[in-house]
Design a protein around this motif. Structure first.
Motif, PDB file in Angstrom:
ATOM      1  N   THR A   1      27.992   8.458  34.194  1.00  0.00           N
ATOM      2  CA  THR A   1      29.229   8.678  34.944  1.00  0.00           C
ATOM      3  C   THR A   1      30.418   8.965  34.049  1.00  0.00           C
ATOM      4  N   GLY A   2      30.318   8.676  32.761  1.00  0.00           N
ATOM      5  CA  GLY A   2      31.440   8.914  31.861  1.00  0.00           C
ATOM      6  C   GLY A   2      32.458   7.785  31.927  1.00  0.00           C
TER       7      GLY A   2
ATOM      8  N   TYR B   1      27.065   3.936  32.630  1.00  0.00           N
ATOM      9  CA  TYR B   1      28.322   4.325  31.974  1.00  0.00           C
ATOM     10  C   TYR B   1      28.182   5.698  31.337  1.00  0.00           C
ATOM     11  N   SER B   2      27.041   5.960  30.682  1.00  0.00           N
ATOM     12  CA  SER B   2      26.872   7.253  30.011  1.00  0.00           C
ATOM     13  C   SER B   2      26.701   8.394  31.023  1.00  0.00           C
TER      14      SER B   2
ATOM     15  N   MET C   1      39.282   8.980  28.817  1.00  0.00           N
ATOM     16  CA  MET C   1      38.227   8.214  28.170  1.00  0.00           C
ATOM     17  C   MET C   1      38.801   6.896  27.672  1.00  0.00           C
TER      18      MET C   1
END
Length: 151
Positions: free
Chosen positions: A147-148, A144-145, A1
């Motif tokens: 696919t991480g 983005y949220s 992350m």
């Protein structure tokens, strides 16, 4: 992350480049225009809008150099009517038609005393730009949220 600083950089700054290119292209191709109103001619070139009342129009320039000669020696160019290689080879049919229509509007206009004087002002599609940027940021955030993030 990824850390928070990189996420903010990707989500807020990266869409600026796409929106900047989009607005630049639209300023040239869509927002540049020549409009005949009841009082005169409005020419929008990139980020400058020229307003020329009919009573101040002296003449129109030739088809290969479309412009409006204004009383007092000024000249208002029309970026949308700029020469192109294809237009040159085809004989400038679009410019010829546009010049004919502008001349007809000038000839049939009754100059109004309350139309004002020729002027120009800076014009920019602020609302469109902000809406496009907000949509880009929301789209980037959604992707983005889902696919991480991209590593």
């Amino acid at each position: 992350m990824k850390n928070a600083e990189n996420v903010i950089l990707e989500l807020l700054l990266a869409p600026l480049f796409g929106v900047g290119f989009l607005v630049f292209a639209l300023l040239l191709g869509v927002f540049s225009r020549v409009v005949v109103t009841s009082n005169g001619i409005v020419v929008t070139n990139f980020t400058v809008k020229h307003v020329v009342p009919f009573s101040y129009v002296k003449s129109l320039g030739p088809v290969d150099d479309m412009h409006i000669n204004v009383e007092g020696g000024g000249k208002v160019g029309m970026m949308i009517m700029a020469n192109s290689p294809v237009g040159f080879l085809a004989g400038q049919p679009t410019n010829t038609r546009a010049r004919r229509r502008l001349q007809e509007a000038i000839d049939s206009a009754s100059p109004s005393e309350d139309a004002g004087v020729p002027h120009k002002h800076v014009w920019f599609p602020v609302k469109f730009t902000l809406a496009a940027y907000a949509l880009s940021v929301l789209t980037a955030g959604t992707i983005y949220s889902i696919t991480g993030g991209v590593e």
